[in-house]
Design a protein around this motif. Structure first.
Motif, PDB file in Angstrom:
ATOM      1  N   SER A 243     -28.074  44.863  -8.154  1.00  0.00           N
ATOM      2  CA  SER A 243     -27.472  45.678  -9.203  1.00  0.00           C
ATOM      3  C   SER A 243     -28.486  45.985 -10.293  1.00  0.00           C
ATOM      4  O   SER A 243     -28.556  47.105 -10.809  1.00  0.00           O
ATOM      5  N   HIS A 356     -23.833  43.098 -18.973  1.00  0.00           N
ATOM      6  CA  HIS A 356     -23.627  43.801 -17.713  1.00  0.00           C
ATOM      7  C   HIS A 356     -22.499  43.032 -17.013  1.00  0.00           C
ATOM      8  O   HIS A 356     -22.638  41.839 -16.710  1.00  0.00           O
ATOM      9  N   SER A 358     -19.632  42.884 -13.894  1.00  0.00           N
ATOM     10  CA  SER A 358     -19.195  43.383 -12.597  1.00  0.00           C
ATOM     11  C   SER A 358     -17.793  42.854 -12.311  1.00  0.00           C
ATOM     12  O   SER A 358     -17.574  41.633 -12.297  1.00  0.00           O
ATOM     13  N   VAL A 397     -18.589  48.341 -12.475  1.00  0.00           N
ATOM     14  CA  VAL A 397     -19.717  47.777 -13.207  1.00  0.00           C
ATOM     15  C   VAL A 397     -19.820  48.454 -14.567  1.00  0.00           C
ATOM     16  O   VAL A 397     -19.930  49.680 -14.649  1.00  0.00           O
TER      17      VAL A 397
END
Length: 433
Positions: A243, A356, A358, A397
């Protein structure tokens, strides 16, 4: 023939003869003439204290080996004690005994300094001795001395870097080969980068101790180990690495020490983070270390090199030894503790950063809007969103803008409570911009 200013040898006691200690002994014996010329007097290895005297040690004459570390330190004729045992005890007692018996101390003991450094400074001050510890952070890299001395007239605002070679090696292997965490750790162990018990490295304890030391020196304030926010790399997956790559980033375990914008407080933290591939730290590979220092007048400085290993760390120890011996010979003293600023350490919840996130979610209309509402309710602005999925399942995401860590954490907890969110697959900090 080497001419020196004094014929009386300066006597050195070495405590510990492992990977680093054996290299220190080797360099002291093979480079004795050079050390004498640099110090101004002969530097003599008076004794080497070990736990297992029967182990073969090619670099140390047998007559110098002893198991009586306390007796060696308290003998009364030692000028400098080099402590390379590590841990809290008996290192702390031996160091204090060295001060009490008139010796200066050179140590690489990051754990003791991070936990109980102020008391060691106080003991050194009380007995008019030196305490040097360049090798405690980033191995051979000259870092602490520039912070303590070269930048003494400047104002340091931020220290950011990779200070643990084992974790950097693991993350580098995950990035370059696609290996999972377990595979990369096994390779690090096979190559000798990871200890039999790698907990101190992979859970961030080693880096956190170094961050405490760095923050204390950089900001002239006492920062204890328990004030450093710590997260390790054991939860990092190949998916996280992929990612990050898709975003033009890589994952590194970072130590980050910052002064607040108003200058009235500091923070210290260690955790994995995604950084842009354009950032200089992104190119730090294998078991190398690198540290950025940002100061008002000097601007950005970068220190790079091997962060561990016997010979590189011994180089830092010998540099401190020369300084301590010179001071002994000339009647001077090196820098002591500088904690005049007394800046408080803010908790992690007040740190302004980016996430970040997910999420595993239902693949149906309205889910994205529902999640976005949760972010808005907690005052967290969204930077980018990426969604993909099929057969009723999707991966969402989200990368946020900067916000207080407490608000970001509360957002994640609220997302966990949504019926449409099946799970939070990963959370990672975003740094380096």
């Amino acid at each position: 023939m080497v001419r020196t200013r004094s014929s009386r040898p300066l006597r050195v006691a070495l405590l510990g003869c492992g990977v680093v200690g054996s290299q220190v002994a080797r360099l002291m014996l093979t480079q004795a003439d050079d050390l004498a010329a640099r110090v101004g007097a002969p530097v003599e290895l008076a004794g080497v204290a070990v736990r297992r005297p029967d182990r073969a040690r090619e670099t140390v004459p047998p007559e110098l080996v002893t198991t009586d570390a306390a007796g060696l330190v308290a003998s009364g004729d030692i000028d400098v004690v080099v402590e390379l045992i590590g841990g809290i005890e008996p290192a702390r007692t031996l160091i204090d005994s060295a001060f009490a018996h008139g010796a200066s101390v050179v140590t690489a003991n990051k754990a003791l300094l991070a936990q109980d450094g102020p008391a060691r400074y106080a003991e050194a001050e009380r007995h008019g001795a030196d305490l040097y510890f360049e090798a405690a952070v980033a191995g051979a890299i000259p870092l602490l001395r520039p912070l303590r001395e070269s930048l003494a007239g400047d104002r340091v605002n931020r220290v950011l870097g990779i200070v643990n070679g084992t974790t950097n090696f693991i993350l580098d292997r995950m990035e370059s080969t696609g290996a999972g965490y377990g595979e990369a750790l096994a390779e690090a162990s096979a190559l000798g980068y990871a200890e039999a018990d790698p907990t101190a490295d992979v859970e961030g304890f080693d880096a956190a101790a170094k961050a405490a030391i760095l923050a204390g020196i950089a900001f002239h304030s006492r920062v204890s180990l328990d004030e450093v926010h710590r997260e390790g790399i054991t939860e990092i997956t190949a998916s996280d690495i992929a990612s990050a790559r898709a975003m033009g980033r890589t994952v590194k375990l970072l130590a980050i020490c910052e002064r607040s914008q108003d200058g009235r407080s500091v923070t210290a933290r260690v955790h994995p983070a995604m950084i842009p591939l354009s950032h200089p730290l992104a190119s730090v590979r294998e078991a190398y270390n690198a540290v950025f220092v940002e100061a008002d007048s000097a601007g950005q400085l970068m220190f790079y090199g091997p962060g561990a290993g016997g010979a590189p760390t011994a180089s830092a120890v010998l540099g401190d030894l020369v300084a301590a011996c010179r001071n002994k010979l000339n009647g001077g003293r090196g820098p002591g503790e500088s904690a005049y600023a007394r800046l408080p350490v803010r908790p992690m919840g007040e740190v302004v950063t980016r996430y970040h996130i997910s999420l595993d979610v239902m693949d149906k209309p309205g889910v994205l809007a529902q999640c976005a509402t949760v972010f808005a309710d907690h005052g967290v602005s969204i930077d980018t969103v990426r969604q993909s999925g099929k057969d009723g399942e999707a991966e969402l995401v989200v990368v946020t803008h900067r916000a207080p860590d407490a608000a970001l954490s509360a957002t994640v907890e609220a997302l966990r409570g949504l019926d449409t969110v099946h799970g939070v697959a990963s959370i990672m900090y975003v740094e380096g911009e």
